[in-house]
Design a protein around this motif. Structure first.
Motif, PDB file in Angstrom:
ATOM      1  N   LYS A 136      -8.531   3.184 -15.833  1.00 15.64           N
ATOM      2  CA  LYS A 136      -8.258   1.984 -14.920  1.00 15.64           C
ATOM      3  C   LYS A 136      -6.302   2.048 -15.386  1.00 15.64           C
ATOM      4  O   LYS A 136      -5.585   1.722 -14.863  1.00 15.64           O
ATOM      5  N   THR A 152       0.897  -1.397  -0.108  1.00 12.34           N
ATOM      6  CA  THR A 152      -0.233   0.002   0.188  1.00 12.34           C
ATOM      7  C   THR A 152       1.172   1.459  -0.332  1.00 12.34           C
ATOM      8  O   THR A 152       2.109   1.824   0.698  1.00 12.34           O
ATOM      9  N   THR A 177      -3.275 -11.411  -7.438  1.00 10.92           N
ATOM     10  CA  THR A 177      -3.073 -11.304  -8.896  1.00 10.92           C
ATOM     11  C   THR A 177      -4.404 -12.022  -8.964  1.00 10.92           C
ATOM     12  O   THR A 177      -4.753 -13.130  -8.802  1.00 10.92           O
ATOM     13  N   ARG A 225       2.115   2.117 -10.348  1.00 13.05           N
ATOM     14  CA  ARG A 225       1.159   1.783 -10.158  1.00 13.05           C
ATOM     15  C   ARG A 225       0.077   2.410 -11.299  1.00 13.05           C
ATOM     16  O   ARG A 225       0.352   3.316 -12.045  1.00 13.05           O
ATOM     17  N   ASP A 281      -4.848   0.579  -9.752  1.00 14.11           N
ATOM     18  CA  ASP A 281      -4.642   0.186  -8.170  1.00 14.11           C
ATOM     19  C   ASP A 281      -4.823   0.837  -7.003  1.00 14.11           C
ATOM     20  O   ASP A 281      -4.520   0.574  -5.578  1.00 14.11           O
ATOM     21  N   TYR A 282      -5.549   2.710  -7.358  1.00 12.43           N
ATOM     22  CA  TYR A 282      -5.759   3.147  -6.586  1.00 12.43           C
ATOM     23  C   TYR A 282      -7.220   2.679  -5.899  1.00 12.43           C
ATOM     24  O   TYR A 282      -8.371   2.379  -6.800  1.00 12.43           O
ATOM     25  N   TRP A 315      -3.545   3.972  -2.569  1.00 13.54           N
ATOM     26  CA  TRP A 315      -2.957   2.419  -3.147  1.00 13.54           C
ATOM     27  C   TRP A 315      -2.483   1.538  -2.432  1.00 13.54           C
ATOM     28  O   TRP A 315      -2.721   1.639  -1.522  1.00 13.54           O
ATOM     29  N   LYS A 316      -3.205   0.135  -3.203  1.00 18.01           N
ATOM     30  CA  LYS A 316      -3.047  -0.680  -2.766  1.00 18.01           C
ATOM     31  C   LYS A 316      -2.546  -1.359  -4.280  1.00 18.01           C
ATOM     32  O   LYS A 316      -3.090  -1.973  -5.008  1.00 18.01           O
ATOM     33  N   ALA A 317      -1.769  -2.762  -3.603  1.00 20.98           N
ATOM     34  CA  ALA A 317      -1.372  -3.862  -4.627  1.00 20.98           C
ATOM     35  C   ALA A 317      -2.188  -5.058  -4.457  1.00 20.98           C
ATOM     36  O   ALA A 317      -2.703  -5.542  -3.647  1.00 20.98           O
ATOM     37  N   ASP A 318      -3.550  -4.734  -5.233  1.00 22.76           N
ATOM     38  CA  ASP A 318      -4.177  -5.472  -5.608  1.00 22.76           C
ATOM     39  C   ASP A 318      -3.148  -7.639  -5.653  1.00 22.76           C
ATOM     40  O   ASP A 318      -2.083  -7.719  -5.717  1.00 22.76           O
TER      41      ASP A 318
END
Length: 737
Positions: free
Chosen positions: A464, A325, A496, A386, A390-391, A491-494
């Motif tokens: 996006k 994040t 996959t 990003r 991602d946000y 933002w957050k790294a989701d």
């Protein structure tokens, strides 16, 4: 139809003959049988139901009844009643995908196999159930089959070796923050090669620490690093206590909250891999300031803050971990006072000092001219690597001057000119007039198609992948006047997420359909020649057991696939019907048109063949004469439309109820003899209308919903719960003649 109530028709007469010479008289009184007994005897005079069927040898007509497979296999009174009165049984409702499911996800076809075996060698015709329907499915299991593959986010981790001294010449000196010395020597234990000796017996390091010039690898910055690890060996007890361990970055001192002893050091012994956190205030550690997180080159110093320290250092390593994040921040601190930002709809926004002294902020609008739905604009380059997708949200601090714009019609976010309303004004978020609302406003970003409002907006799929945007934000008010600060895009790294393709889903559900169709048709074997290939295609019910095959196999193709699977599996020629319920409350003619059009679309490939229509008919006799006339007309219209298809026509699940003039159903225990007689007449009408309208070679049969009625139910049946005939029996007799 003539229905006898057997009311008393004789009148008892007593004649008294008075004779002059005697008081003797004779009396001969005859009383009729009670009505209930007379009715029973009358109904008992009828033959078995199927004996009244008029048909030639080539007629496909069969008269059947619903009966569960388990009740049939008991071979009790229900079984004998079927054998005596009917040509066959319908067991479709008792064997479905839901109630045949085993714990391992496979189907149990044993019930079908047993009843199929039981009818061999008898005259009983067995009608199988529905092979494909959107209803009565194990939907939760099917949905699990197409869940995406989720690969959890794993942060990238690694290390950067600052110094291990192995490539240094013995005797090489490193600079110190104060006096004394730091010289490369051999490990005093003779095990790990070279190490850095800080201080000497005669010249201890007094609040002085060795310095290292650090240049991070390409692409790394100081903020990526989570900790610093060192090997440390205290000489005797020189500096083991003191003021504690220290770290310096570009001369700025950080206290890690422990001395060397509590850090894990003991005299003349290596403490290997001791960890100092760079993002935690919990000892041993400190919080790295935001302004240092972007550094790629810096001076690092580390050691014990003591007036008389002497120790060895080795293997100074910084460990990085890319965060899951983060934020992209706009805070105005680097702006010159008086810097102006453009607005979406006029007015002004100028960088000023916070009147409460927190630093620089953006003053939006003026007291004389508040902003009228106009918001400051910013050009934002998103976090490296990003995209906007991602946000997950936007936050900001807001100071409402005199409460101006606190309500309005919702906070607005404008991205590349497209405006989004989150549905909540600043007051709704908890801001107050003439007071900073710190950490109050947070606008959640959703994905396209998700429900917005209540502080949420949906980011379109078309946006996006953006890596740079023009952002505007503010209160959707005609008079907004405020200070704003700390605009953060979060933002957050989701994880996959790998979605299954439409083709993969189609293949999965084609196979699942075949598991049921192939399995149940095989279990029915040669005993079951008739199936409802598609059941209730017009039913719009949505519940936990609804599964839309057409969504994955195609709105037309799913039925064609089902037909092909059934015919390919069977070792005999099958008659496949499309089946749908018709209630008396339906517009039956319109519903018939829809069903017929649907079948035509399935057969448009000139390969798929539907043999007939199976109409589950739930009739109602209305005591309102106008309604009842309409009921009868709808029945006639239904059979007329079906007859014109030229296909086999079957009526199944045929039931009868009575409603009063207010449209309320009457419980069977409360029906009068006249009401029962009217209902019997109506079922006779339906059956005769079917036999009259449908061509004889297309009359595939009639099946009644239930043989016995209950006192608490509304359905009128030919037998009581004790298998005594009632008036409906005579109605069916009349309908079969």
């Amino acid at each position: 139809m003539k229905y006898f109530n057997h009311k008393i028709i004789g009148i008892a007469m007593m004649c008294a003959t008075v004779m002059a010479c005697t008081d003797k008289y004779d009396c001969n009184l005859q009383v009729e049988k009670p009505e209930e007994v007379a009715n029973s005897e009358y109904l008992a005079s009828f033959d078995l139901l199927k004996s009244y069927i008029t048909r030639d040898a080539s007629s496909p007509f069969k008269f059947t009844a619903n009966l569960s497979s388990t009740d049939f296999l008991k071979k009790d009174i229900a079984y004998s009643t079927i054998l005596s009165n009917f040509d066959g049984i319908d067991i479709g409702g008792s064997i479905t995908p839901v109630n045949s499911l085993k714990e391992d996800g496979s189907f149990d076809f044993g019930g079908m196999q047993l009843v199929a075996d039981a009818v061999k060698g008898t005259d009983i015709t067995l009608y199988g159930g529905t092979l494909c329907s959107n209803q009565g499915q194990r939907t939760a299991y099917y949905n699990e089959l197409i869940q995406p593959i989720i690969i959890p986010f794993v942060p990238e981790k690694g290390k950067t070796v600052i110094c291990d001294f192995e490539n240094d010449e013995l005797g090489k000196a490193y600079g110190m923050t104060g006096g004394s010395q730091a010289v490369v020597e051999n490990d005093p234990d003779g095990k790990s090669g070279k190490a850095l000796h800080v201080g000497t017996d005669d010249n201890k390091a007094a609040y002085s620490h060795p310095k290292f010039n650090v240049k991070l690898p390409e692409g790394r910055k100081l903020g990526d690093y989570v900790n610093l690890t060192i090997d440390m060996r205290i000489v005797n007890e020189d500096g083991i206590y003191g003021a504690g361990m220290r770290v310096f970055i570009n001369g700025k001192e950080f206290n890690v909250g422990m001395n060397a002893k509590t850090f894990g050091c003991n005299p003349n012994t290596w403490n290997r891999g001791a960890v100092i956190s760079l993002n935690s205030a919990t000892a041993p550690g400190f919080i790295l300031p935001d302004e240092m997180k972007g550094l790629t080159e810096f001076e690092l110093a580390v050691g014990s803050a003591s007036g008389g320290a002497q120790y060895f250092l080795d293997n100074i390593v910084m460990n990085y971990e890319l965060p899951g994040t983060g934020v992209t921040k706009i805070d105005f601190e680097k702006d010159e006072l008086g810097t102006s930002y453009p607005m979406t709809n006029g007015n002004s926004s100028v960088v000023e000092n916070d009147p409460e002294g927190s630093g620089k902020v953006l003053h939006v609008g003026t007291a004389a001219t508040p902003c009228n739905r106009s918001y400051p604009k910013f050009t934002v380059k998103l976090q490296n690597g990003r995209t906007l997708g991602d946000y997950i949200g936007l936050s900001l601090d807001m100071y409402l001057i005199d409460g101006k714009g606190g309500w309005g019609d919702g906070m607005r976010v404008v991205i590349n000119g497209q405006e989004f309303n989150c549905g909540q004004g600043p007051f709704n978020f908890g801001c107050e007039a003439n007071k900073w609302g710190r950490d109050k406003i947070y606008i959640t970003f959703l994905k396209e198609g998700e429900a917005t409002g209540g502080g949420k907006i949906a980011i379109p799929n078309s946006m996006k992948d953006l890596t740079e945007i023009e952002l505007a934000v503010g209160s959707g008010s005609g008079e907004w006047h405020a200070y704003i600060d700390n605009i953060n895009l979060h933002w957050k790294a989701d994880d996959t997420i790998i979605e299954k393709t439409p083709e993969e889903k189609k293949n999965i559900f084609t196979e699942e359909m075949n598991k049921w169709i192939g399995g149940i048709v095989n279990a029915g074997g040669e005993s079951v020649k008739v199936w409802n290939i598609v059941g209730e295609p017009l039913d719009k019910t949505m519940d936990a057991n609804t599964f839309n095959w057409g969504e994955y196999l195609g709105e037309v193709e799913y039925a064609r696939t089902a037909v092909k699977q059934a015919r390919d599996t069977a070792k005999i020629d099958l008659n496949l019907f499309v089946s749908n319920t018709f209630n008396q409350s339906d517009e039956m003619g319109q519903k018939a048109d829809e069903l017929i059009a649907l079948v035509k679309s399935w057969e448009a490939d000139d390969v798929t063949r539907i043999d007939g229509y199976n109409i589950l008919l739930h009739a109602v006799y209305s005591k309102d004469a106008t309604s009842q006339k309409a009921n009868e007309e709808m029945i006639s219209e239904l059979f007329d439309k079906l007859a014109q298809t030229g296909k086999l026509i079957r009526v199944s699940d045929l039931s009868m109820m009575v409603e009063d003039t207010e449209g309320k159903f009457i419980q069977t225990s409360k029906l009068t003899a006249d009401e029962r007689s009217a209902a019997a007449n109506y079922i006779a009408f339906i059956m005769k209308e079917y036999r009259k309208t449908i061509a004889s070679d297309k009359q595939y049969g009639i099946s009644i919903s239930s043989m016995t009625e209950t006192s608490t139910g509304n359905k009128i049946c030919p037998w009581t719960s004790g298998y005594n005939r009632n008036g409906m029996y005579e109605g069916i007799v009349e309908g079969l003649k």
